[in-house]
Write a protein that holds these residues in place. Structure first.
Motif, PDB file in Angstrom:
ATOM      1  N   ALA A  96       0.828  -1.209   0.000  1.00 13.15           N
ATOM      2  CA  ALA A  96       0.000   0.000   0.000  1.00 13.15           C
ATOM      3  C   ALA A  96       0.863   1.260   0.000  1.00 13.15           C
ATOM      4  CB  ALA A  96      -0.936  -0.013   1.205  1.00 13.15           C
ATOM      5  N   LEU A 155       0.951   4.023  -2.964  1.00  8.56           N
ATOM      6  CA  LEU A 155       0.645   5.431  -2.719  1.00  8.56           C
ATOM      7  C   LEU A 155       1.780   6.348  -3.182  1.00  8.56           C
ATOM      8  CD1 LEU A 155      -1.109   5.291   0.757  1.00  8.56           C
ATOM      9  CD2 LEU A 155      -2.134   5.868  -1.447  1.00  8.56           C
ATOM     10  N   LEU A 167       1.653   6.412  -6.964  1.00 13.14           N
ATOM     11  CA  LEU A 167       0.512   7.212  -7.398  1.00 13.14           C
ATOM     12  C   LEU A 167       0.788   8.701  -7.228  1.00 13.14           C
ATOM     13  CD1 LEU A 167      -2.326   6.671  -8.509  1.00 13.14           C
ATOM     14  CD2 LEU A 167      -3.164   6.785  -6.169  1.00 13.14           C
ATOM     15  N   GLY A 168       1.403   9.079  -6.121  1.00 19.02           N
ATOM     16  CA  GLY A 168       1.763  10.482  -5.909  1.00 19.02           C
ATOM     17  C   GLY A 168       2.747  10.990  -6.948  1.00 19.02           C
TER      18      GLY A 168
END
Length: 101
Positions: free
Chosen positions: A14, A18, A21-22
């Motif tokens: 996770a 993240l 994705l950022g």
């Protein structure tokens, strides 16, 4: 022990997702990131709903309404408590009022 490993692996995946994705959102710009964020949010919400329904159905099938692992017949209350020193234990299967001074 295997449960703890799964939790840490899931948390690691996770965090990596993240971060990726950022970075992706920073590269493509705010407008495109906002659109993709909305689409991803819909899929996360649908997945969360599916997991909630699965948990509800599986707990009903097993007859386990409160999530505990004990095997009891419906309507049976089982309590266990321990006190040491000057401690007291008060237990009740329903409403309880204690007037202790």
């Amino acid at each position: 022990m295997a449960g703890h490993v799964r939790i840490w692996v899931g948390a690691g995946v996770a965090v990596v997702a993240l971060i990726a994705l950022g970075v992706y959102f920073a590269v493509v710009g705010l407008d495109k990131a906002d659109k993709w964020g909305s689409v991803i949010g819909v899929f996360v919400a649908v997945a969360g709903l599916g997991v909630a329904v699965y948990g509800l159905v599986s707990s009903r099938r097993s007859g386990d309404d409160d999530g505990s692992e004990t095997d009891r017949s419906p309507g049976t209350v089982s309590q266990r408590a321990e006190a040491s020193g000057h401690g007291r234990v008060y237990q009740a299967g329903g409403d309880q009022t204690i007037n202790d001074q």
